[in-house]
Write an enzyme that holds these catalytic residues in place. Structure first.
Site, PDB file in Angstrom:
ATOM      1  CG  HIS A 185      -9.050   4.855 -22.438  1.00 40.45           C
ATOM      2  ND1 HIS A 185      -8.583   3.603 -22.093  1.00 40.45           N
ATOM      3  CD2 HIS A 185      -9.820   4.692 -23.531  1.00 40.45           C
ATOM      4  CE1 HIS A 185      -9.040   2.721 -22.965  1.00 40.45           C
ATOM      5  NE2 HIS A 185      -9.791   3.353 -23.843  1.00 40.45           N
ATOM      6  CB  SER A 186     -11.864   2.628 -20.667  1.00 44.78           C
ATOM      7  OG  SER A 186     -12.628   1.491 -20.370  1.00 44.78           O
ATOM      8  N   GLY A 187     -12.084   2.845 -17.922  1.00 40.94           N
ATOM      9  CA  GLY A 187     -12.141   2.756 -16.473  1.00 40.94           C
ATOM     10  C   GLY A 187     -11.363   3.851 -15.773  1.00 40.94           C
TER      11      GLY A 187
END
Length: 151
Positions: free
Chosen positions: A76-78
């Site tokens: 997720h994301s980073g």
């Protein structure tokens, strides 16, 4: 059944996957939610030496230690950056890579590079003499999910 390794975005811990973990386990899957070194409840381990290599080692170490195979690696994301690197380093262990609000970056590009110059300048000011961006401001009373009250 599948084996999932769930990697949260910046500032979040494995607990961010609590509901997903419960649902997947309820369906008979093996699930390993991860808190990366130096973030969330492991923030005390943060330091200038902690970065993408450390986070990638967190994932490859888990996969090796647990002898996981045919892993669905979710970032997720980073969390997408160490997921990409871990998948590149152990392709024989990874069945699929899934990106949630993320994606692989072009070779030679960092997450920081995805920001326009004025945002990079603002972020550098926030970092100051440190090595990490501070977590975003969060007011539990204003959180629509009111995560502060969860066990």
């Amino acid at each position: 059944m599948a084996t999932f390794v769930l990697v949260p975005g910046f500032w979040l811990g494995g607990w961010a996957w609590r509901e997903v973990t419960a649902d997947l386990r309820g369906r008979g899957h093996d699930v390993y939610p991860v808190t990366l070194t130096g973030v969330a409840e492991r923030a005390h381990l943060a330091g200038p030496e902690v970065g993408l290599e450390t986070h990638t080692a967190d994932l490859t170490g888990l996969i090796e230690a647990e002898e996981l195979r045919d892993v669905v690696l979710v970032g997720h994301s980073g969390g997408g950056m160490p997921v990409t690197q871990a998948a590149d380093r152990m392709p024989d262990r990874i069945a699929r890579v899934v990106y949630v609000e993320s994606g692989p970056l072009p070779d030679g590009m960092s997450q920081f590079d995805t920001n326009p110059p004025e945002e990079q300048e603002r972020l550098r000011a926030l970092i100051g003499d440190g090595h990490l961006l501070p977590p975003p401001a969060w007011e539990p009373a204003e959180d629509p999910q009111n995560l502060a009250g969860l066990d």
